[in-house]
Scaffold this motif. Structure first.
Motif, PDB file in Angstrom:
ATOM      1  N   LEU A  70     -24.656  17.811   2.817  1.00  0.00           N
ATOM      2  CA  LEU A  70     -25.499  16.616   2.680  1.00  0.00           C
ATOM      3  C   LEU A  70     -25.312  15.986   1.302  1.00  0.00           C
ATOM      4  O   LEU A  70     -25.153  14.778   1.173  1.00  0.00           O
ATOM      5  N   LEU A  71     -25.309  16.810   0.257  1.00  0.00           N
ATOM      6  CA  LEU A  71     -25.206  16.279  -1.112  1.00  0.00           C
ATOM      7  C   LEU A  71     -23.858  15.610  -1.352  1.00  0.00           C
ATOM      8  O   LEU A  71     -23.759  14.685  -2.159  1.00  0.00           O
ATOM      9  N   THR A  72     -22.818  16.099  -0.664  1.00  0.00           N
ATOM     10  CA  THR A  72     -21.493  15.511  -0.887  1.00  0.00           C
ATOM     11  C   THR A  72     -21.153  14.443   0.160  1.00  0.00           C
ATOM     12  O   THR A  72     -20.023  13.961   0.210  1.00  0.00           O
ATOM     13  N   GLY A  73     -22.137  14.110   0.984  1.00  0.00           N
ATOM     14  CA  GLY A  73     -21.946  13.027   1.946  1.00  0.00           C
ATOM     15  C   GLY A  73     -21.015  13.369   3.104  1.00  0.00           C
ATOM     16  O   GLY A  73     -20.453  12.482   3.743  1.00  0.00           O
ATOM     17  N   CYS A  74     -20.840  14.672   3.382  1.00  0.00           N
ATOM     18  CA  CYS A  74     -19.899  15.075   4.433  1.00  0.00           C
ATOM     19  C   CYS A  74     -20.580  15.579   5.709  1.00  0.00           C
ATOM     20  O   CYS A  74     -19.899  15.956   6.661  1.00  0.00           O
ATOM     21  N   ALA A  75     -21.915  15.597   5.718  1.00  0.00           N
ATOM     22  CA  ALA A  75     -22.623  16.211   6.843  1.00  0.00           C
ATOM     23  C   ALA A  75     -22.388  15.474   8.160  1.00  0.00           C
ATOM     24  O   ALA A  75     -22.501  16.054   9.241  1.00  0.00           O
ATOM     25  N   GLU A  76     -22.039  14.187   8.078  1.00  0.00           N
ATOM     26  CA  GLU A  76     -21.803  13.407   9.295  1.00  0.00           C
ATOM     27  C   GLU A  76     -20.721  14.018  10.177  1.00  0.00           C
ATOM     28  O   GLU A  76     -20.735  13.889  11.398  1.00  0.00           O
ATOM     29  N   ARG A  77     -19.776  14.706   9.526  1.00  0.00           N
ATOM     30  CA  ARG A  77     -18.673  15.343  10.268  1.00  0.00           C
ATOM     31  C   ARG A  77     -19.164  16.360  11.291  1.00  0.00           C
ATOM     32  O   ARG A  77     -18.480  16.622  12.281  1.00  0.00           O
ATOM     33  N   LEU A  78     -20.330  16.954  11.008  1.00  0.00           N
ATOM     34  CA  LEU A  78     -20.831  18.009  11.902  1.00  0.00           C
ATOM     35  C   LEU A  78     -21.208  17.440  13.264  1.00  0.00           C
ATOM     36  O   LEU A  78     -21.174  18.128  14.279  1.00  0.00           O
ATOM     37  N   ARG A  79     -21.570  16.174  13.254  1.00  0.00           N
ATOM     38  CA  ARG A  79     -21.975  15.474  14.472  1.00  0.00           C
ATOM     39  C   ARG A  79     -20.863  15.499  15.532  1.00  0.00           C
ATOM     40  O   ARG A  79     -21.134  15.425  16.728  1.00  0.00           O
ATOM     41  N   ASP A  80     -19.630  15.616  15.073  1.00  0.00           N
ATOM     42  CA  ASP A  80     -18.480  15.554  15.977  1.00  0.00           C
ATOM     43  C   ASP A  80     -18.128  16.887  16.616  1.00  0.00           C
ATOM     44  O   ASP A  80     -17.172  16.982  17.374  1.00  0.00           O
ATOM     45  N   CYS A  81     -18.861  17.951  16.244  1.00  0.00           N
ATOM     46  CA  CYS A  81     -18.435  19.285  16.688  1.00  0.00           C
ATOM     47  C   CYS A  81     -19.281  19.788  17.857  1.00  0.00           C
ATOM     48  O   CYS A  81     -20.391  19.327  18.091  1.00  0.00           O
ATOM     49  N   LEU A  82     -18.721  20.782  18.529  1.00  0.00           N
ATOM     50  CA  LEU A  82     -19.345  21.361  19.717  1.00  0.00           C
ATOM     51  C   LEU A  82     -20.782  21.851  19.482  1.00  0.00           C
ATOM     52  O   LEU A  82     -21.663  21.598  20.307  1.00  0.00           O
ATOM     53  N   PRO A  83     -21.058  22.574  18.364  1.00  0.00           N
ATOM     54  CA  PRO A  83     -22.411  23.127  18.221  1.00  0.00           C
ATOM     55  C   PRO A  83     -23.448  22.130  17.725  1.00  0.00           C
ATOM     56  O   PRO A  83     -24.545  22.558  17.355  1.00  0.00           O
ATOM     57  N   LEU A 166     -21.189  26.182  12.242  1.00  0.00           N
ATOM     58  CA  LEU A 166     -21.253  24.729  12.063  1.00  0.00           C
ATOM     59  C   LEU A 166     -20.178  23.967  12.834  1.00  0.00           C
ATOM     60  O   LEU A 166     -20.438  22.889  13.351  1.00  0.00           O
ATOM     61  N   HIS A 167     -18.950  24.539  12.893  1.00  0.00           N
ATOM     62  CA  HIS A 167     -17.894  23.749  13.562  1.00  0.00           C
ATOM     63  C   HIS A 167     -17.551  24.257  14.966  1.00  0.00           C
ATOM     64  O   HIS A 167     -16.999  23.520  15.759  1.00  0.00           O
ATOM     65  N   GLY A 168     -17.857  25.525  15.247  1.00  0.00           N
ATOM     66  CA  GLY A 168     -17.652  26.042  16.590  1.00  0.00           C
ATOM     67  C   GLY A 168     -16.207  26.070  17.066  1.00  0.00           C
ATOM     68  O   GLY A 168     -15.954  26.061  18.276  1.00  0.00           O
ATOM     69  N   PRO A 178      -8.142  17.147  23.313  1.00  0.00           N
ATOM     70  CA  PRO A 178      -7.431  17.032  22.027  1.00  0.00           C
ATOM     71  C   PRO A 178      -8.271  16.304  20.978  1.00  0.00           C
ATOM     72  O   PRO A 178      -8.240  16.650  19.808  1.00  0.00           O
ATOM     73  N   GLU A 179      -9.050  15.319  21.435  1.00  0.00           N
ATOM     74  CA  GLU A 179      -9.845  14.552  20.479  1.00  0.00           C
ATOM     75  C   GLU A 179     -10.911  15.431  19.821  1.00  0.00           C
ATOM     76  O   GLU A 179     -11.146  15.360  18.609  1.00  0.00           O
ATOM     77  N   LEU A 180     -11.541  16.298  20.641  1.00  0.00           N
ATOM     78  CA  LEU A 180     -12.548  17.226  20.101  1.00  0.00           C
ATOM     79  C   LEU A 180     -11.889  18.199  19.124  1.00  0.00           C
ATOM     80  O   LEU A 180     -12.447  18.514  18.072  1.00  0.00           O
ATOM     81  N   ARG A 181     -10.684  18.647  19.478  1.00  0.00           N
ATOM     82  CA  ARG A 181      -9.944  19.538  18.572  1.00  0.00           C
ATOM     83  C   ARG A 181      -9.711  18.887  17.213  1.00  0.00           C
ATOM     84  O   ARG A 181      -9.877  19.500  16.176  1.00  0.00           O
ATOM     85  N   GLU A 182      -9.291  17.610  17.250  1.00  0.00           N
ATOM     86  CA  GLU A 182      -9.023  16.906  15.995  1.00  0.00           C
ATOM     87  C   GLU A 182     -10.273  16.758  15.154  1.00  0.00           C
ATOM     88  O   GLU A 182     -10.265  16.977  13.939  1.00  0.00           O
ATOM     89  N   ARG A 183     -11.365  16.378  15.822  1.00  0.00           N
ATOM     90  CA  ARG A 183     -12.624  16.178  15.091  1.00  0.00           C
ATOM     91  C   ARG A 183     -13.092  17.503  14.501  1.00  0.00           C
ATOM     92  O   ARG A 183     -13.576  17.573  13.382  1.00  0.00           O
TER      93      ARG A 183
END
Lengths: 398, 108
Positions: A70-83, A166-168, A178-183
């Motif tokens: 969250l502090l480094t502004g990267c938490a949005e990436r988690l939205r793209d993952c399976l879990p 977090l990324h599952g 493949p798209e889910l794999r990339e994300r």
């Protein structure tokens, strides 16, 4: 021969220092928050930095990693993952915790390098200069090297489990899009970076043991040592520091590996937990099934590693009795047994009598798995000590 | 040779003992003044030698250690009977267990 180790190693006897740090590395229970906050401010000052404007307490390395994202502004990436569905509420809790501190809106850059790594390097360079390369190697081997294998393995397990939670990536089946794999792969990268920003606190005990034995803690490392004694992992940023709690539960076997049959081997106050059997990771729900095991259920398990855990938990002796097994071989060193398993190499074990009787007069037997081609009990026992059968002749056993 | 639980202590001729340039380290005595051959991480129970001598080894659970007892000694453990050891050199071996594709150290 008498010259070996004769030169003075370090001002403090390593034997005394190592016990302390061994204890620090496995300490459980609530963090000493007052001590930790004082120490972390001192660590910033020692690094020539302004004290952090906010100290944020979190319950586990998982929450710490979420806060770092969250502090480094990267938490949005988690939205793209399976879990994501199970991660989202945790992320919301951590975001709420951060929102209590105005400084969290502008935390500044990570300062792990300045706060931890540079003082570390200076202490190492000084010690190296004083003791020489051989002296440093010897000091490390007597102190940090003793604690390194188990601390390193534990930190690696935690890192791996936080990342997977977090990324599952491990949950992605062969048929994943493949798209889910990339994300997922993109998220793996940012999660790894967030975890690399952590200072490992109590799990840095091997380094601190070496510096302590070299009497280097007073030269600027004492705040880091104090943090290791009082908190779990922590993340330093310019204006915000994230401090996390230590485990509430830590269960290990005599070899120092995570090990528990009836619950998590490692657990934190927020419920983040690892399950393991003699170091082998097992699913949380797997342990609950161990109570109702049957030989049929064991034979039906397709995962060879889980089947091994099941066998050990059920008991080789009981399994062999249930299946009316006949010993392969017996001699004065013990008894050799074999269990055939479908689609797997057979389990060959020696049953050895513990030569010192128990207080009640019985003798405990124990089982050691040996290579499947073993033909005699003596050959099996000798193998466990790295010897050929004809060279294994103990004169006395207790 | 002598076995105490998961530790095997094998007498070796002096000539088979390591030369001083092998890069082994002399292990420090524990706070109770003993040479620890193997330590249980949880119970703190130890296979340990009482008496004068030295223990040389590399770090790591499977590393071979060398024990020199110029006057003989005794190896003790909280759960095993003590074994007297005559004077001389010994190789100390930790017991291991087979796992498909690996081995693991025994923890008794």
């Amino acid at each position: 021969m008498t010259q070996l180790g004769a030169r003075p190693l370090a001002p403090r006897p390593p034997g005394e220092v190592i016990g302390h740090w061994r204890q620090v590395a496995v300490q459980t229970g609530p963090a000493d928050r007052a001590t930790a906050e004082q120490a972390v401010r001192a660590a910033y000052r020692a690094a020539g930095l302004a004290e952090p404007a906010a100290v944020v307490w979190l319950d586990s390395p998982l929450q710490g990693a979420l806060a770092a994202l969250l502090l480094t502004g990267c938490a949005e990436r988690l939205r793209d993952c399976l879990p994501w569905a199970r991660v989202e509420p945790q992320l919301a809790r951590v975001a709420a915790r951060l929102a209590e501190h105005a400084a969290a809106a502008d935390p500044g850059v990570g300062v792990r390098e300045a706060v931890r790594t540079r003082p570390w390097e200076r202490a190492r360079t000084r010690t190296h200069g004083r003791l020489g390369a051989l002296g440093w190697a010897e000091l490390w081997s007597l102190t940090g090297g003793e604690l390194w294998p188990s601390s390193q393995a534990l930190a690696g397990r935690i890192r791996g489990a936080v990342a997977e939670e977090l990324h599952g990536a491990g949950e992605l089946g062969a048929g994943a899009e493949p798209e889910l794999r990339e994300r997922t792969a993109a998220a793996v990268g940012v999660i790894q970076l967030a975890l690399l920003e952590a200072v490992l606190g109590q799990h840095d005990a091997p380094w601190l043991a070496a510096f302590d034995a070299a009497e280097e803690l007073d030269a600027g490392l004492e705040p880091l040592a104090e943090l290791a004694r009082s908190v779990g992992w922590w993340w330093p940023y310019e204006r915000v520091v994230l401090l996390t709690e230590r485990p509430t539960e830590l269960h290990r076997d005599e070899a120092g590996r995570l090990d528990r049959a009836d619950g998590p081997a490692l657990a934190y106050p927020d419920g983040f937990a690892l399950h393991a059997w003699h170091g082998m990771p097992v699913p949380a729900d797997f342990l609950a099934t161990l109570g109702g095991l049957t030989p049929e259920r064991i034979r039906a398990e397709e995962n060879a590693e889980l089947r091994r855990v099941m066998l050990e938990h059920y008991g080789y002796e009981r399994y062999l009795a249930d299946s009316a097994a006949e010993p392969l071989h017996r001699d004065e060193t013990g008894t050799l047994w074999r269990i055939q398993l479908p689609d797997d190499e057979p389990v060959v074990m020696v049953e050895v009598l513990n030569s010192t009787p128990e207080p009640d007069g019985t003798s405990r037997t124990y089982w050691l798995r040996v290579p499947p081609q073993t033909r005699t009990a003596r050959e099996g026992v000798a193998w466990t000590f790295g010897l050929p059968a004809d060279q294994y002749h103990p004169r006395r056993e207790t | 040779m002598y076995r105490q639980g998961d530790v095997l202590i094998v007498p070796v001729p002096k000539e088979a003992a390591p030369a001083s340039d092998h890069g082994l380290t002399r292990r420090p005595r524990d706070p109770r003044g003993r040479l620890v051959l193997a330590l249980g991480e949880v119970t703190g129970h130890a296979h340990a030698v009482v008496g004068p001598g030295e223990l040389l080894r590399e770090p790591g659970p499977f590393a071979t250690a060398w024990l020199h007892l110029p006057e003989g000694g005794r190896v003790v453990h909280e759960e095993h009977a003590a074994i007297p050891l005559p004077k001389g050199w010994y190789r100390v071996v930790r017991q291991r267990e087979y796992l498909p594709g690996a081995v693991r150290v025994v923890s008794d």
